[in-house]
Design a protein around this motif. Structure first.
Motif, PDB file in Angstrom:
ATOM      1  N   GLY A  25       0.817  -1.204   0.000  1.00  0.00           N
ATOM      2  CA  GLY A  25       0.000   0.000   0.000  1.00  0.00           C
ATOM      3  C   GLY A  25       0.847   1.249   0.000  1.00  0.00           C
ATOM      4  N   GLU A  50      -5.194  -1.685   1.252  1.00  0.00           N
ATOM      5  CA  GLU A  50      -4.838  -0.412   0.629  1.00  0.00           C
ATOM      6  C   GLU A  50      -4.214  -0.645  -0.738  1.00  0.00           C
ATOM      7  OE1 GLU A  50      -2.517   3.706   1.807  1.00  0.00           O
ATOM      8  OE2 GLU A  50      -1.559   1.809   2.327  1.00  0.00           O
ATOM      9  N   GLN A  84      -9.556  -1.304   1.217  1.00  0.00           N
ATOM     10  CA  GLN A  84      -9.391  -1.313   2.667  1.00  0.00           C
ATOM     11  C   GLN A  84     -10.717  -1.068   3.386  1.00  0.00           C
ATOM     12  OE1 GLN A  84      -6.736  -2.278   4.124  1.00  0.00           O
ATOM     13  NE2 GLN A  84      -6.572  -1.402   6.160  1.00  0.00           N
TER      14      GLN A  84
END
Length: 419
Positions: free
Chosen positions: A226, A234, A239
């Motif tokens: 992420g 993410e 998420q």
């Protein structure tokens, strides 16, 4: 006649325990000594360590070491004494929970003493006998043990297989309609053995067709994936679709402990029903304050994560260029698949450690199919490009010995010296 309870233990030491006399101290329960890092001591030899659960190299970061030291001086190892609900609650615990929740983009979070016990207890707390669990067949042992506690129905789907997921969601839906319960879907953000991400985006899309709640174990994704390091959710842009997010401090945070994050209603429920925490001493201050410093470093700079991925890309690209099969990993975890027997694998490990100074995890049947040897490496931000070149050279040499039958010949005529 009542048998002696321990009679079975004498006769059957378990699938791993039966090898203890030959393997303990070398292949299992090896002792790595010296300063924690890519270079350590093993049986008196300097080795290059690829089995270090310290993705971001925070274990020896000077600010982290100082924070750990300061906390130990101020509070000692015992503080706080007691469970959170009774006498072990502190402002530091609350602060860490609030900062973790913000970091992984959830409303609330709750600290756990250990990842393994935490996951077992989370599953136990979230479901009743009327609820149905659907989970990946390759799930980590903590998930499997949590599911074992479930008194209701559970279905496994083929690893990361969308068709199998949907088939089992259909079965779970039918069953839940009969029991009047709900459905808990469990997967991992990153599967720790082969390095694939869980198909979180595709699973989240299934919520449009099926009514279930999603629990994700992101032990290997937190801090490594992420844009901000918030993990696999993410990375895949979902998420917000993860209903219950779990991770441990034992990977990217180089610490002991774990946490669970979700909507406040869910966390408030878990706080009062999570038996592994309700009846356990609170996370000590050294770990709590130390984790605050680690999280601060994660938030304020991407440099350590960038260095990690520089090493990951160099290692994985180098292996591919030299013709090694690393499967379909799309994370830091780097598996190398070779063909060979368990005796050949033992000789190979001995050769790698004794003659090339390379220490890594090796996986064989029954974890993976017969005839396959999996060499599993965990690159970290602390490794260097020179470490990677050294490893690639060693791998070319051991592959040649495996292919030309050298290891097979040694395995057939001798016992590997593990003294």
């Amino acid at each position: 006649m009542v048998k002696d309870l321990f009679e079975r233990i004498q006769d059957n030491k378990g699938p791993l325990g039966k090898w203890a006399s030959q393997a303990e101290g070398y292949y299992v329960f090896p002792k790595l000594e010296g300063e924690l890092g890519p270079r350590m001591q093993f049986h008196g030899k300097n080795i290059l360590n690829w089995s270090l659960n310290d993705y971001l190299g925070l274990a020896n970061h000077p600010e982290v070491r100082q924070a750990d030291t300061d906390a130990a001086i101020q509070f000692g190892a015992a503080y706080p004494m007691g469970a959170r609900m009774m006498s072990g609650h502190t402002t530091y615990h609350e602060q860490l929970e609030n900062e973790l929740a913000e970091f992984v983009m959830k409303e609330s979070a709750y600290l756990l003493n250990f990842g393994y016990q935490g996951m077992v207890s989370i599953i136990d707390a979230l479901v009743t006998k009327n609820d149905i669990i659907v989970y990946d067949v390759d799930s980590h042992a903590c998930i499997i043990d949590g599911v074992r506690l479930h008194m209701g129905k559970r279905f496994t789907y083929k690893h990361n297989d969308l068709e199998s997921m949907e088939k089992n969601l259909q079965r779970a839906t039918k069953m839940a309609e009969e029991t009047g319960g709900g459905i808990l879907f469990i997967t991992e953000g990153v599967f720790g053995m082969r390095g694939q991400q869980g198909k979180l985006k595709e699973i989240a899309a299934l919520k449009q067709k099926y009514n279930f709640r999603l629990l994700v174990d992101d032990a290997h994704g937190f801090g490594t994936l992420g844009k901000t390091g918030a993990g696999a959710g993410e990375e895949q842009g979902v998420q917000d679709q993860i209903d219950v997010y779990f991770s441990t401090f034992a990977k990217s945070m180089a610490n002991i402990g774990a946490f669970v994050a979700a909507d406040k209603t869910v966390i408030d429920y878990l706080k009062y029903n999570l038996r592994s925490q309700m009846f356990a001493k609170a996370l000590p201050m050294i770990q709590t304050i130390g984790s605050l410093k680690r999280l601060e470093l994660l938030r304020k700079s991407s440099a350590i994560k960038d260095k990690l991925w520089e090493n990951v890309n160099a290692l994985q690209s180098g292996l591919k260029e030299k013709g090694f099969n690393i499967g379909d990993t799309n994370t830091c975890i780097t598996p190398v698949y070779l063909e060979g027997s368990i005796p050949e694998a033992m000789v190979m490990v001995n050769d790698l450690r004794e003659n090339y100074g390379i220490f890594l995890s090796i996986v064989v049947y029954p974890v993976i199919p017969k005839g396959i040897i999996l060499l599993r490496m965990i690159p970290t931000a602390s490794h260097t490009l020179a470490d990677i070149e050294e490893t690639l050279t060693a791998f070319e040499a051991i592959r040649e010995k495996l292919v030309n039958g050298t290891y097979k010949e040694i395995a057939e005529r001798t016992t590997v010296d593990v003294s």
